[in-house]
Motif scaffolding. Structure first.
Motif, short mmCIF file in Angstrom:
data_model
loop_
_atom_site.label_atom_id
_atom_site.label_comp_id
_atom_site.label_asym_id
_atom_site.label_seq_id
_atom_site.Cartn_x
_atom_site.Cartn_y
_atom_site.Cartn_z
N VAL A 125 0.83 -1.21 0.00
CA VAL A 125 0.00 0.00 0.00
C VAL A 125 0.86 1.26 0.00
O VAL A 125 0.70 2.12 -0.86
CB VAL A 125 -0.95 0.01 1.22
N GLU A 126 1.80 1.35 0.96
CA GLU A 126 2.54 2.60 1.10
C GLU A 126 4.05 2.41 1.20
O GLU A 126 4.80 3.31 0.84
CB GLU A 126 2.05 3.36 2.34
N ASP A 127 4.50 1.28 1.70
CA ASP A 127 5.92 1.05 1.91
C ASP A 127 6.43 0.10 0.83
O ASP A 127 6.19 -1.11 0.88
CB ASP A 127 6.15 0.47 3.30
N ALA A 128 7.16 0.63 -0.14
CA ALA A 128 7.62 -0.18 -1.27
C ALA A 128 8.60 -1.26 -0.83
O ALA A 128 8.79 -2.26 -1.53
CB ALA A 128 8.28 0.71 -2.32
N GLN A 152 7.11 0.40 -6.58
CA GLN A 152 5.78 0.98 -6.73
C GLN A 152 4.93 0.71 -5.48
O GLN A 152 5.14 -0.29 -4.78
CB GLN A 152 5.06 0.39 -7.95
N THR A 153 3.96 1.60 -5.22
CA THR A 153 2.99 1.39 -4.14
C THR A 153 1.60 1.69 -4.66
O THR A 153 1.41 2.47 -5.61
CB THR A 153 3.28 2.30 -2.93
N LEU A 154 0.62 1.10 -4.03
CA LEU A 154 -0.77 1.33 -4.41
C LEU A 154 -1.18 2.78 -4.15
O LEU A 154 -1.93 3.38 -4.93
CB LEU A 154 -1.69 0.38 -3.64
N ARG A 155 -0.70 3.36 -3.05
CA ARG A 155 -1.04 4.75 -2.75
C ARG A 155 -0.56 5.67 -3.86
O ARG A 155 -1.32 6.54 -4.33
CB ARG A 155 -0.40 5.15 -1.42
N LEU A 184 -3.03 7.96 -6.27
CA LEU A 184 -2.96 9.42 -6.30
C LEU A 184 -2.52 9.95 -7.66
O LEU A 184 -2.84 11.09 -8.01
CB LEU A 184 -2.01 9.91 -5.20
N GLU A 185 -1.82 9.13 -8.42
CA GLU A 185 -1.40 9.55 -9.76
C GLU A 185 -2.41 9.18 -10.84
O GLU A 185 -2.17 9.39 -12.03
CB GLU A 185 -0.03 8.94 -10.08
N GLY A 186 -3.54 8.61 -10.41
CA GLY A 186 -4.60 8.30 -11.36
C GLY A 186 -4.42 7.02 -12.13
O GLY A 186 -5.19 6.74 -13.06
#
Length: 313
Positions: free
Chosen positions: A148-151, A175-178, A182-184
């Motif tokens: 999710v946030e921590d690659a 890469q992270t899901l967050r 946020l980048e679409g």
């Protein structure tokens, strides 16, 4: 001495270490308000699930229910499931979108790009079950699987141990899901814990369902139960040496649960036991098969046959 076996001199109660999370319903057991028949019980309430499985000093521990069923179906019988369901919750709350997204309903995720934090996880399996109940099948979504946030996060217990469907893609390193949300690059993400900032003013990510609690109550009334995520499991080496320990653990954990409910002045909507959870176990197994986690339907009741052979619940 084989892994997990107990030494007992016949004069003192065998000492057993049980590793769990720090759940409120275990407080009566911790305070000594519930007796543990015949055991010297050491309860470690701050244990990580996956390392506890591999800890030689742990005889019983909290485990993923979905993973337990998948391991059992694959012939891995190192653990004996005890129908104590330590964690339960609904998963409509687990869907997140950008703050300015126009998406507000589960059916709107059809044909969308959705990130997910793990594939065989119990929580994400129940989340996809909720999506399927909203008439969005697994194949109707393009999935991206990753942290999710921590690659750098090593999702030891979340790596797929099954073949992924062709519409499930794994994130590249770094890469992270967050970031993708946020980048679409994604329209939504699914994960069991709120991404950073959710619920705060001006947070860039929000729950997909503004009224997710109402949606969960409606879903719960339809199901007739609250989905379980974690169970208690006893090492087979211990069970084969002293099968009565399964009954002692069940009695202690169930007694703690009942005492906690009495303190809360609440009815028991989340009971332990095999009979009371048969419908929930069967639905989870059906979802595992429908979602491609198991090649054939799992007999989830048979996964507790060892326990049922010594305890009737």
């Amino acid at each position: 001495m084989p892994l997990g076996r107990l030494e007992c001199d016949g004069l003192s109660s065998p000492r057993i270490t049980v590793a769990t999370n720090n759940w409120d319903h275990l407080a009566p057991l911790v305070r000594g308000e519930v007796s543990v028949e015949g055991l010297d019980l050491h309860l470690d309430r701050f244990a990580a699930l996956t390392p506890a499985r591999d800890d030689r000093g742990v005889q019983a521990c909290e485990q993923s229910l979905s993973q337990y069923l998948l391991y059992h179906a694959a012939g891995d019988r190192r653990w004996v499931g005890v129908p104590v369901f330590l964690m339960r919750t609904f998963r409509h709350r687990s869907f997140y979108v950008q703050r300015d997204s126009r998406l507000t309903r589960l059916p709107e995720l059809r044909a969308k790009r959705v990130g997910i934090s793990g594939w065989p996880d119990t929580g994400n399996t129940w989340a996809r079950a909720a999506l399927r109940a909203a008439n969005v099948d697994i194949q109707d979504v393009t999935w991206w699987l990753g942290p999710v946030e921590d690659a750098s996060y090593d999702a030891r217990g979340h790596r797929p141990s099954v073949d992924l469907p062709p519409n499930v893609h794994q994130l590249a390193d770094g890469q992270t899901l967050r970031q993708m949300l946020l980048e679409g690059e994604l329209e939504a993400i699914v994960c069991p814990i709120d991404p950073r900032g959710v619920g705060e003013a001006d947070a860039p990510i929000r729950h997909l369902l503004v009224d997710y609690e109402d949606a969960e109550r409606d879903y719960g009334r339809t199901l007739g139960f609250c989905p379980a995520h974690h169970l208690l499991a006893l090492r087979r080496a211990v069970f084969e040496q002293m099968p009565w320990i399964a009954q002692a653990l069940y009695a202690a954990f169930n007694g703690s649960h009942q005492r906690w409910l009495a303190d809360q002045l609440a009815g028991d909507r989340q009971p332990h036991g095999l009979r009371a959870n048969a419908a929930m176990l069967r639905l989870l197994a059906a979802e595992q098969h429908a979602q491609g986690l198991s090649p054939r339907p799992i007999d989830s009741i048979a996964a507790f046959a060892d326990f049922a052979s010594v305890v009737e619940t």
